[in-house]
Design an enzyme around this catalytic site. Structure first.
Site, mmCIF file in Angstrom:
data_model
loop_
_atom_site.group_PDB
_atom_site.id
_atom_site.type_symbol
_atom_site.label_atom_id
_atom_site.label_comp_id
_atom_site.label_asym_id
_atom_site.label_seq_id
_atom_site.Cartn_x
_atom_site.Cartn_y
_atom_site.Cartn_z
ATOM 1 N N GLY A 12 0.819 -1.213 0.000
ATOM 2 C CA GLY A 12 0.000 0.000 0.000
ATOM 3 C C GLY A 12 0.849 1.258 0.000
ATOM 4 O O GLY A 12 2.078 1.208 0.177
ATOM 5 N N ASP A 13 0.194 2.398 -0.266
ATOM 6 C CA ASP A 13 0.839 3.711 -0.232
ATOM 7 C C ASP A 13 1.961 3.861 -1.253
ATOM 8 O O ASP A 13 2.921 4.603 -1.050
ATOM 9 C CB ASP A 13 1.391 4.022 1.183
ATOM 10 C CG ASP A 13 0.307 3.950 2.233
ATOM 11 O OD1 ASP A 13 -0.850 4.284 1.910
ATOM 12 O OD2 ASP A 13 0.613 3.555 3.370
ATOM 13 N N GLY A 15 1.655 5.236 -4.094
ATOM 14 C CA GLY A 15 1.446 6.440 -4.905
ATOM 15 C C GLY A 15 0.364 6.207 -5.954
ATOM 16 O O GLY A 15 0.375 6.827 -7.023
ATOM 17 N N LYS A 16 -0.598 5.326 -5.626
ATOM 18 C CA LYS A 16 -1.665 5.013 -6.589
ATOM 19 C C LYS A 16 -2.498 6.252 -6.925
ATOM 20 O O LYS A 16 -2.860 6.472 -8.079
ATOM 21 C CB LYS A 16 -2.595 3.923 -6.016
ATOM 22 C CG LYS A 16 -1.887 2.598 -5.787
ATOM 23 C CD LYS A 16 -2.774 1.603 -5.070
ATOM 24 C CE LYS A 16 -3.141 1.995 -3.667
ATOM 25 N NZ LYS A 16 -2.021 2.027 -2.708
ATOM 26 N N GLY A 40 -5.921 5.736 1.847
ATOM 27 C CA GLY A 40 -5.654 7.177 1.828
ATOM 28 C C GLY A 40 -4.803 7.466 0.612
ATOM 29 O O GLY A 40 -3.661 7.017 0.540
ATOM 30 N N HIS A 41 -5.377 8.130 -0.380
ATOM 31 C CA HIS A 41 -4.684 8.368 -1.651
ATOM 32 C C HIS A 41 -4.405 9.862 -1.800
ATOM 33 O O HIS A 41 -5.338 10.659 -1.912
ATOM 34 C CB HIS A 41 -5.532 7.854 -2.826
ATOM 35 C CG HIS A 41 -5.746 6.373 -2.777
ATOM 36 N ND1 HIS A 41 -6.520 5.695 -3.679
ATOM 37 C CD2 HIS A 41 -5.261 5.434 -1.928
ATOM 38 C CE1 HIS A 41 -6.507 4.404 -3.383
ATOM 39 N NE2 HIS A 41 -5.751 4.226 -2.313
ATOM 40 N N THR A 42 -3.131 10.221 -1.811
ATOM 41 C CA THR A 42 -2.759 11.629 -1.857
ATOM 42 C C THR A 42 -2.612 12.094 -3.307
ATOM 43 O O THR A 42 -1.981 11.405 -4.111
ATOM 44 C CB THR A 42 -1.412 11.848 -1.136
ATOM 45 O OG1 THR A 42 -1.467 11.158 0.103
ATOM 46 C CG2 THR A 42 -1.118 13.323 -0.921
ATOM 47 N N ARG A 142 -23.329 -12.574 5.384
ATOM 48 C CA ARG A 142 -24.676 -12.228 4.887
ATOM 49 C C ARG A 142 -25.484 -11.466 5.936
ATOM 50 O O ARG A 142 -26.670 -11.681 6.123
ATOM 51 C CB ARG A 142 -25.391 -13.492 4.382
ATOM 52 C CG ARG A 142 -24.708 -14.011 3.132
ATOM 53 C CD ARG A 142 -24.889 -15.453 2.901
ATOM 54 N NE ARG A 142 -24.222 -16.250 3.921
ATOM 55 C CZ ARG A 142 -24.167 -17.562 3.913
ATOM 56 N NH1 ARG A 142 -24.746 -18.228 2.949
ATOM 57 N NH2 ARG A 142 -23.551 -18.215 4.871
ATOM 58 N N ARG A 306 0.232 7.316 11.094
ATOM 59 C CA ARG A 306 1.279 6.482 11.701
ATOM 60 C C ARG A 306 2.555 6.538 10.854
ATOM 61 O O ARG A 306 2.480 6.573 9.626
ATOM 62 C CB ARG A 306 0.826 5.013 11.779
ATOM 63 C CG ARG A 306 -0.275 4.780 12.784
ATOM 64 C CD ARG A 306 -0.716 3.318 12.783
ATOM 65 N NE ARG A 306 -1.412 2.941 11.562
ATOM 66 C CZ ARG A 306 -1.864 1.718 11.305
ATOM 67 N NH1 ARG A 306 -1.664 0.752 12.171
ATOM 68 N NH2 ARG A 306 -2.497 1.461 10.185
ATOM 69 N N ARG A 308 5.428 5.219 8.668
ATOM 70 C CA ARG A 308 5.528 3.975 7.882
ATOM 71 C C ARG A 308 6.875 3.326 8.141
ATOM 72 O O ARG A 308 7.891 4.017 8.224
ATOM 73 C CB ARG A 308 5.373 4.300 6.394
ATOM 74 C CG ARG A 308 3.978 4.807 6.057
ATOM 75 C CD ARG A 308 3.863 5.236 4.599
ATOM 76 N NE ARG A 308 2.531 5.760 4.314
ATOM 77 C CZ ARG A 308 2.274 6.691 3.401
ATOM 78 N NH1 ARG A 308 3.237 7.205 2.665
ATOM 79 N NH2 ARG A 308 1.041 7.110 3.205
#
Ligand code: GDP
Ligand code: IMO
Ligand code: MG
Length: 431
Positions: A12-13, A15-16, A40-42, A142, A306, A308
């Site tokens: 994750g993180d 830079g998507k 969280g996408h910056t 369900r 937090r 990284r």
């Protein structure tokens, strides 16, 4: 080219958000297909700086349709706040739609997330605490409430009357927590529903119609392949499907898997991870501190703040994630962070119990015993943030990128040298 998927190739993180903001200009529809506001996408562009949690990063183009697909867990309060914050910064969210099949994050989900982490004790996952895991657990059990139920007052009352007593029993008997009052939940969520109702529809139909017209659509992944339930470092993973697989990208937006033609894997030029779990190339010395704090955007979580964890590029997990996702094109980000290093290391294999291993083991115990085998390359000790062509990069940076391309096994087509939209190299001849 009908559908392109953008996935994270690490934990994750990568830079998507930054990459989707760049690639979205060539698509008519941009859609999130998994996770929730654990993501969280910056994005930093001419409109400002944004940390997106649910809204796709195509929202900055006024002519794009943005979809939150059925594979996403939607916290309606968070979504309304995000829309409000975007609009207050001059970004119109008028063309944003939410799937009627998307599951709703209810108030008991974050409660259970945090109570579960406490119960796990030393085996805590280090979740984002947003209730996304428990929401997906309810989907599979369900017991979920979907956006289509939420915006239909009678259906919502009926569904909540069944689900809430069940959840209250779990809260009070298992966790010894206070139960939730029906009216409080019903009234607050009915209010969110009234505000979101005009956006709730069959988003898969919108995606399928665009594909039918021969338009390009972009599917924005969240998290990274190493956090996938099946493909990742179980049980230190997330609870949805971040990969480009049929169960991830295609089903999460409601299109057929054959519509996907291009899969862009986003990789950092080194590794990071938030939360617990194995990370064989992790650094725990001063180098880790430099990797975390170097450059314009230090490594702190966009959702939880937090710090990284940081480490050298891990070619074992990266080659595996490229293969698992059929990555056809690599976007390499944060190259500029490596600028000050006189030498750089790459983890090319692990040694586990004396044996050389070049694919990730299944068990966490084996992962914990993995010793990274490192290859050293000379650094470049020059600023790369203003390079716009591959030839502008220092020769040692070019060599490092070529080596990563070789190790990942997929061509590198995009190199990001800074967080801003234009700080990028689009490579003519993929590396
Ligand atoms: P995502 O979750 O994959 O979208 O990534 P995040 O936004 O959580 O984290 C990536 C961070 O790196 C953000 O702060 C971006 O602004 C930043 N970023 C993206 N590309 C680059 C780059 O090439 N260089 C630097 N220094 N920062 C970058
Ligand atoms: P983006 O989309 C990095 C991690 C959490 C934790 C584990 C499980 O910004 O790349 P969860 O709350 O999902 O149950 O937590 O997964 N995690 C992420 N790490 N980036 C993310 O999203 C993440 N989403 C979840 O830190 O280790
Ligand atoms: Mg992120």
């Amino acid at each position: 080219m009908p559908a392109t998927v953008v996935i994270g190739g690490q934990w994750g993180d990568e830079g998507k958000g930054r990459v989707v903001d760049l690639l979205a200009r060539d698509s008519t529809v941009v859609a999130r297909y998994s996770a929730g506001n654990n993501a969280g996408h910056t994005v930093i562009n001419h409109m400002g700086m944004f940390a997106l949690h649910l809204v796709p990063a195509g929202i900055f183009y006024p002519d794009k349709i943005c979809l939150i697909g059925n594979g996403v867990a939607v916290n309606p309060k968070v979504l309304l706040e995000e829309i409000g914050s975007l609009e207050s910064q001059g970004v119109s969210a008028q063309r944003l739609f939410v799937s009627d099949r998307a599951h709703v994050v209810m108030p008991y989900h974050p409660m259970i997330d945090n109570l579960d982490e406490k119960l796990r004790g030393a085996a805590a996952i280090g979740t984002t605490g947003q209730g996304i895991g428990p929401c997906f657990v309810d989907k599979v059990a369900r017991l979920g409430i979907r956006m289509g139920d939420l915006v239909d007052p009678r259906a919502f009352r009926e569904r909540l009357s069944f689900v809430l007593p069940y959840k209250n029993a779990v809260l009070s008997r298992l966790y010894e927590a206070e139960p939730l009052a029906f009216d409080d939940v019903y009234n607050a969520y009915s209010d969110y529903a009234a505000k979101l109702a005009p956006r709730v529809c069959d988003t898969s139909e919108i995606a399928r119609q665009a594909l039918g017209r021969g338009e390009d659509i972009l599917l924005e992944g969240a998290q990274g392949a190493l956090l996938d339930l099946d493909g990742g470092t179980y049980d230190y993973v997330t609870s949805s499907v971040p990969t480009s697989s049929s169960a991830g990208a295609a089903l999460g937006i409601g299109i057929g898997p054959a519509e996907i033609e291009k899969i862009v894997g986003v990789y950092k030029a080194y590794m990071t991870r938030v939360g617990n779990g194995p990370m064989p190339s992790e650094l725990l010395d001063e180098t880790s501190h430099i990797l975390r704090n170097q450059g314009p955007r230090p490594e702190y979580g966009a959702t939880t703040g937090r710090p990284r964890r940081t480490g050298w590029f891990d070619a074992v997990t990266s080659r595996y994630s490229a293969s698992l996702n059929s990555v056809s094109s690599v976007a390499l980000t944060r190259l500029d962070v490596l600028d000050p290093f006189p030498s750089i290391q790459i983890c090319t294999s692990y040694k586990i119990d004396g044996k050389t291993v070049d694919s990730p083991p299944a068990s966490i115990a084996a992962f914990d015993r993995a010793e990274p085998q490192l290859e050293e390359m000379p650094g470049w000790e020059e600023d790369t943030s203003s390079a716009r062509r591959f030839e502008d990069l220092p020769v040692n940076a070019q060599k490092y990128i070529r080596r990563l391309g070789q190790l990942i096994g997929s061509p590198i087509e995009v190199i990001s040298v800074g967080p801003e939209r234009e700080q990028v190299i689009i490579v003519d001849k993929p590396i």
